[in-house]
Write a protein that holds these residues in place. Sequence first.
Motif, PDB file in Angstrom:
ATOM      1  N   ASP A 156       0.825  -0.695   0.127  1.00  0.00           N
ATOM      2  CA  ASP A 156      -0.172  -0.117  -0.145  1.00  0.00           C
ATOM      3  C   ASP A 156       0.693   1.389  -0.317  1.00  0.00           C
ATOM      4  OD1 ASP A 156      -2.346  -1.588   0.258  1.00  0.00           O
ATOM      5  OD2 ASP A 156      -2.839  -0.711   2.011  1.00  0.00           O
ATOM      6  N   VAL A 157       0.439   2.217  -0.515  1.00  0.00           N
ATOM      7  CA  VAL A 157       1.339   3.278  -0.833  1.00  0.00           C
ATOM      8  C   VAL A 157       1.048   4.718   0.370  1.00  0.00           C
ATOM      9  CG1 VAL A 157       1.723   5.672  -1.547  1.00  0.00           C
ATOM     10  CG2 VAL A 157       1.458   3.480  -3.048  1.00  0.00           C
ATOM     11  N   LEU A 158       1.580   4.797   1.707  1.00  0.00           N
ATOM     12  CA  LEU A 158       1.488   5.616   2.518  1.00  0.00           C
ATOM     13  C   LEU A 158       1.694   6.760   1.973  1.00  0.00           C
ATOM     14  CD1 LEU A 158       3.081   3.161   4.896  1.00  0.00           C
ATOM     15  CD2 LEU A 158       0.991   2.670   4.297  1.00  0.00           C
ATOM     16  N   ALA A 159       2.953   7.576   1.532  1.00  0.00           N
ATOM     17  CA  ALA A 159       3.024   8.060   1.408  1.00  0.00           C
ATOM     18  C   ALA A 159       3.518   8.313   0.065  1.00  0.00           C
ATOM     19  CB  ALA A 159       3.641   9.122   2.394  1.00  0.00           C
ATOM     20  N   THR A 160       2.985   9.642  -0.515  1.00  0.00           N
ATOM     21  CA  THR A 160       4.411  10.057  -1.812  1.00  0.00           C
ATOM     22  C   THR A 160       4.977  11.309  -2.371  1.00  0.00           C
ATOM     23  OG1 THR A 160       1.738  11.369  -3.139  1.00  0.00           O
ATOM     24  CG2 THR A 160       2.694   8.885  -3.993  1.00  0.00           C
ATOM     25  N   GLY A 161       5.801  11.998  -2.712  1.00  0.00           N
ATOM     26  CA  GLY A 161       5.914  13.420  -2.102  1.00  0.00           C
ATOM     27  C   GLY A 161       6.848  13.240  -1.090  1.00  0.00           C
ATOM     28  N   VAL A 162       7.323  12.508  -0.731  1.00  0.00           N
ATOM     29  CA  VAL A 162       8.081  12.468   0.463  1.00  0.00           C
ATOM     30  C   VAL A 162       9.709  13.889   0.086  1.00  0.00           C
ATOM     31  CG1 VAL A 162       9.414  11.411   2.563  1.00  0.00           C
ATOM     32  CG2 VAL A 162       7.226  10.951   1.406  1.00  0.00           C
ATOM     33  N   GLN A 163      10.412  14.262   1.186  1.00  0.00           N
ATOM     34  CA  GLN A 163      11.023  15.339   0.484  1.00  0.00           C
ATOM     35  C   GLN A 163      11.579  16.006   2.027  1.00  0.00           C
ATOM     36  OE1 GLN A 163       9.455  17.957  -2.990  1.00  0.00           O
ATOM     37  NE2 GLN A 163      10.942  17.274  -3.968  1.00  0.00           N
ATOM     38  N   ASP A 164      11.207  15.639   2.588  1.00  0.00           N
ATOM     39  CA  ASP A 164      12.010  16.113   4.195  1.00  0.00           C
ATOM     40  C   ASP A 164      12.313  14.744   5.622  1.00  0.00           C
ATOM     41  OD1 ASP A 164       9.458  16.879   5.791  1.00  0.00           O
ATOM     42  OD2 ASP A 164       8.851  16.915   4.334  1.00  0.00           O
ATOM     43  N   MET A 165      12.807  14.620   5.743  1.00  0.00           N
ATOM     44  CA  MET A 165      13.708  13.453   7.190  1.00  0.00           C
ATOM     45  C   MET A 165      12.783  14.065   7.831  1.00  0.00           C
ATOM     46  SD  MET A 165      15.979  11.860   6.386  1.00  0.00           S
ATOM     47  CE  MET A 165      16.485  10.793   7.693  1.00  0.00           C
ATOM     48  N   ALA A 166      11.468  15.088   8.539  1.00  0.00           N
ATOM     49  CA  ALA A 166      10.341  15.188   9.225  1.00  0.00           C
ATOM     50  C   ALA A 166       9.415  14.161   8.932  1.00  0.00           C
ATOM     51  CB  ALA A 166      10.104  17.111   9.795  1.00  0.00           C
ATOM     52  N   THR A 167       9.240  13.685   7.373  1.00  0.00           N
ATOM     53  CA  THR A 167       8.111  13.120   6.909  1.00  0.00           C
ATOM     54  C   THR A 167       8.663  11.526   7.170  1.00  0.00           C
ATOM     55  OG1 THR A 167       7.318  15.180   5.600  1.00  0.00           O
ATOM     56  CG2 THR A 167       6.403  13.316   5.512  1.00  0.00           C
ATOM     57  N   LEU A 168       9.707  11.953   6.705  1.00  0.00           N
ATOM     58  CA  LEU A 168      10.093  10.746   5.887  1.00  0.00           C
ATOM     59  C   LEU A 168      10.485   9.409   7.746  1.00  0.00           C
ATOM     60  CD1 LEU A 168      11.078   8.414   3.698  1.00  0.00           C
ATOM     61  CD2 LEU A 168      13.679   9.816   3.834  1.00  0.00           C
ATOM     62  N   SER A 169      11.162  10.204   8.448  1.00  0.00           N
ATOM     63  CA  SER A 169      12.206   9.565  10.176  1.00  0.00           C
ATOM     64  C   SER A 169      10.360   8.751  10.719  1.00  0.00           C
ATOM     65  CB  SER A 169      12.237  10.459  10.462  1.00  0.00           C
ATOM     66  OG  SER A 169      13.063  10.737  10.567  1.00  0.00           O
TER      67      SER A 169
END
Length: 273
Positions: A156-169
């Motif tokens: 399942d796609v949880l997120a797209t367009g992730v461009q910063d560590m705060a969102t990625l971590s």
Amino acid sequence: MPEHPYEGRRVALATQHGKLRALAPPLVRRLGLIVEPVAIDTDAFGTFTGTTARTGTAAEAALAKARAGMAASGLDLGLASEGSFGPHPWLPFGAGGMETLAFIDAPRGLELTLSAVSRRTNFAQHEVSAGTDIAAFLTRVGFPSHALVVRGPDGDVLATGVQDMATLSPLAWPGNRLETDMRAHMNPTRMAAIRALAGRLAVRLAALCPDCGAPGWGQVDLLRGLPCSSCNQPTQGVMAIIDGCTVCHHRETRPRPDGVTAASPASCDWCNP
Ligand SMILES: [Zn+2]
Ligand SMILES: [Zn+2]
């Protein structure tokens, strides 16, 4: 020099992914063509996250998108681009990525597609595992200038367009998969490739057919049979370039631009079987 037939004309760019800033400059500079983005559901033609399967060839997909943009806008000129990334059935062996551009001039019956294959792409996936570092993967794919897609263990796609560590971590949990986001506006490597291809399209459209005057005159085929420098037998080497018009089908043959008129005996089936 007479005005180009596209001077001041409007072309519909079927896009959801902000390709305007890559495609428009060479077309307006060289031809005076005004590129107008048209919002269509391009994802209906196949998405990078795999929710819609792709059919046909890259050129067919790009032409279909261009037609959809023309239908939505009512314009009779259409433009669209299509990207493919390996492993992908449309890609030649060893290629990392391919960009395809389609241009349609409906009143002239002109349909032109250009493709550029590259080894240079950041296309990659990485499964997050406990106790390992994702830093090397992030560096390799050019994060954060190049965005990521995050999938769960079941795909399942949880997120797209992730461009910063705060969102990625908080998403980089073991079992989740990180993938490069291949949408053009999330991927500067793709934008550069699309910009280069738009430059080639502008050059091609600037050249007019010597017979009927339609834009898009240029190479349509190669003439093989370059003679061997030793025995003069034909080889597989390119002897000449064949230019053509996709509207009236007029063709002309011209010598190789590099001036080569004979092949090395090393590439000759007679001298070097
Ligand atoms: Zn030979
Ligand atoms: Zn022609």
